[in-house]
Write a protein that holds these residues in place. Structure first.
Motif, short mmCIF file in Angstrom:
data_model
loop_
_atom_site.label_atom_id
_atom_site.label_comp_id
_atom_site.label_asym_id
_atom_site.label_seq_id
_atom_site.Cartn_x
_atom_site.Cartn_y
_atom_site.Cartn_z
N ALA A 179 71.65 -22.25 -78.41
CA ALA A 179 71.51 -22.27 -76.95
C ALA A 179 72.86 -22.01 -76.28
CB ALA A 179 70.94 -23.61 -76.51
N LEU A 180 73.93 -22.61 -76.79
CA LEU A 180 75.25 -22.38 -76.22
C LEU A 180 75.71 -20.93 -76.39
CD1 LEU A 180 77.15 -25.67 -77.16
CD2 LEU A 180 76.46 -24.89 -74.89
N VAL A 181 75.39 -20.32 -77.52
CA VAL A 181 75.75 -18.91 -77.74
C VAL A 181 75.01 -18.02 -76.73
CG1 VAL A 181 75.52 -16.99 -79.36
CG2 VAL A 181 76.40 -19.16 -80.15
N ARG A 182 73.71 -18.28 -76.54
CA ARG A 182 72.94 -17.48 -75.56
C ARG A 182 73.44 -17.72 -74.13
NH1 ARG A 182 66.71 -17.41 -77.69
NH2 ARG A 182 67.17 -16.33 -79.64
N LEU A 183 73.79 -18.94 -73.83
CA LEU A 183 74.34 -19.25 -72.51
C LEU A 183 75.67 -18.53 -72.30
CD1 LEU A 183 74.12 -20.89 -69.87
CD2 LEU A 183 75.34 -22.73 -71.04
N ALA A 184 76.49 -18.46 -73.31
CA ALA A 184 77.77 -17.75 -73.21
C ALA A 184 77.53 -16.26 -72.98
CB ALA A 184 78.60 -17.98 -74.47
N GLN A 185 76.53 -15.68 -73.67
CA GLN A 185 76.21 -14.26 -73.47
C GLN A 185 75.72 -14.03 -72.03
OE1 GLN A 185 73.34 -13.34 -76.48
NE2 GLN A 185 74.88 -13.01 -78.09
N ALA A 186 74.86 -14.93 -71.55
CA ALA A 186 74.35 -14.79 -70.18
C ALA A 186 75.48 -14.89 -69.17
CB ALA A 186 73.28 -15.85 -69.91
N LEU A 187 76.43 -15.81 -69.41
CA LEU A 187 77.57 -15.94 -68.50
C LEU A 187 78.46 -14.71 -68.53
CD1 LEU A 187 78.57 -19.69 -68.93
CD2 LEU A 187 77.55 -18.60 -66.94
N ARG A 188 78.65 -14.10 -69.71
CA ARG A 188 79.43 -12.87 -69.81
C ARG A 188 78.76 -11.73 -69.03
NH1 ARG A 188 79.38 -12.64 -75.49
NH2 ARG A 188 80.12 -14.71 -75.99
N GLN A 189 77.43 -11.61 -69.18
CA GLN A 189 76.70 -10.56 -68.45
C GLN A 189 76.74 -10.80 -66.94
OE1 GLN A 189 72.80 -10.43 -70.14
NE2 GLN A 189 73.45 -9.29 -71.97
N ALA A 190 76.63 -12.07 -66.55
CA ALA A 190 76.70 -12.39 -65.13
C ALA A 190 78.08 -12.08 -64.57
CB ALA A 190 76.36 -13.86 -64.90
N THR A 191 79.12 -12.36 -65.33
CA THR A 191 80.48 -12.06 -64.91
C THR A 191 80.66 -10.55 -64.78
OG1 THR A 191 81.27 -14.02 -66.07
CG2 THR A 191 82.92 -12.35 -65.50
N ARG A 192 80.15 -9.79 -65.73
CA ARG A 192 80.23 -8.33 -65.67
C ARG A 192 79.47 -7.79 -64.46
NH1 ARG A 192 77.36 -6.45 -70.16
NH2 ARG A 192 78.82 -7.68 -71.38
N LEU A 193 78.28 -8.35 -64.18
CA LEU A 193 77.47 -7.92 -63.05
C LEU A 193 78.17 -8.22 -61.72
CD1 LEU A 193 74.74 -6.80 -62.05
CD2 LEU A 193 73.90 -9.13 -62.05
N VAL A 194 78.76 -9.41 -61.62
CA VAL A 194 79.48 -9.77 -60.40
C VAL A 194 80.68 -8.85 -60.21
CG1 VAL A 194 80.91 -11.58 -59.34
CG2 VAL A 194 78.70 -12.15 -60.33
N ALA A 195 81.37 -8.51 -61.28
CA ALA A 195 82.52 -7.60 -61.18
C ALA A 195 82.06 -6.22 -60.70
CB ALA A 195 83.24 -7.50 -62.52
N GLU A 196 80.95 -5.70 -61.23
CA GLU A 196 80.43 -4.40 -60.80
C GLU A 196 79.99 -4.42 -59.34
OE1 GLU A 196 77.33 -3.25 -63.46
OE2 GLU A 196 78.67 -3.03 -65.19
N VAL A 197 79.32 -5.50 -58.96
CA VAL A 197 78.89 -5.62 -57.56
C VAL A 197 80.10 -5.67 -56.64
CG1 VAL A 197 77.77 -7.17 -55.91
CG2 VAL A 197 76.64 -6.63 -58.05
#
Length: 140
Positions: free
Chosen positions: A25-43
């Motif tokens: 669960a922590l690994v998946r949460l870390a991946q989701a946070l990385r994708q969210a960070t990337r998405l926020v940077a692109e936006v």
């Protein structure tokens, strides 16, 4: 193996399974946070230029509104001047023009009545017009 050792072994296995699920669960949460960070940077990268363009559009609209305000005030002034001119012309020429029109109507009506009266007094015989008979008043 005693009962306490079996119970401890079962608890240790459950703890290992629980820790494994939590790790996944922590690994998946870390991946989701990385994708969210990337998405926020692109936006953010795309939004900053859009905000600059929107700011420029607002400035341009403000300048256009200032021009329209100037034009509107000029049109209001012209309208007031035209109204004053119309009132002046109506008061200056209105009365005399009505009197001239009434005089013209009276003259036209008098001429029409006189020509109709003259036409009634004449007699037409076979396409010829005879002079009207004299009335008794004109004889003398």
């Amino acid at each position: 193996m005693s009962g306490g050792e079996v119970a401890g072994l079962i608890v240790a296995v459950f703890w290992a399974i629980l820790v494994s699920f939590l790790a996944v669960a922590l690994v998946r949460l870390a991946q989701a946070l990385r994708q969210a960070t990337r998405l926020v940077a692109e936006v953010t990268d795309r939004a900053v230029p859009l905000l600059g363009e929107a700011s420029q559009a607002v400035r341009s609209a403000h300048a256009q509104l200032a021009r329209v305000d100037t034009i509107t005030s000029d049109v209001a002034e012209v309208t007031a001047n035209a109204s004053a001119l119309s009132t002046t012309v109506a008061s200056t020429f209105g009365g005399p023009l009505v009197k001239v029109a009434a005089f013209g109507y009276g003259v036209r009506r008098a001429v029409n009545l006189q020509t109709k009266g003259a036409a009634k007094k004449r007699t037409v015989v076979l396409g010829r017009t005879l002079p009207s008979a004299r009335s008794r008043k004109s004889r003398g």
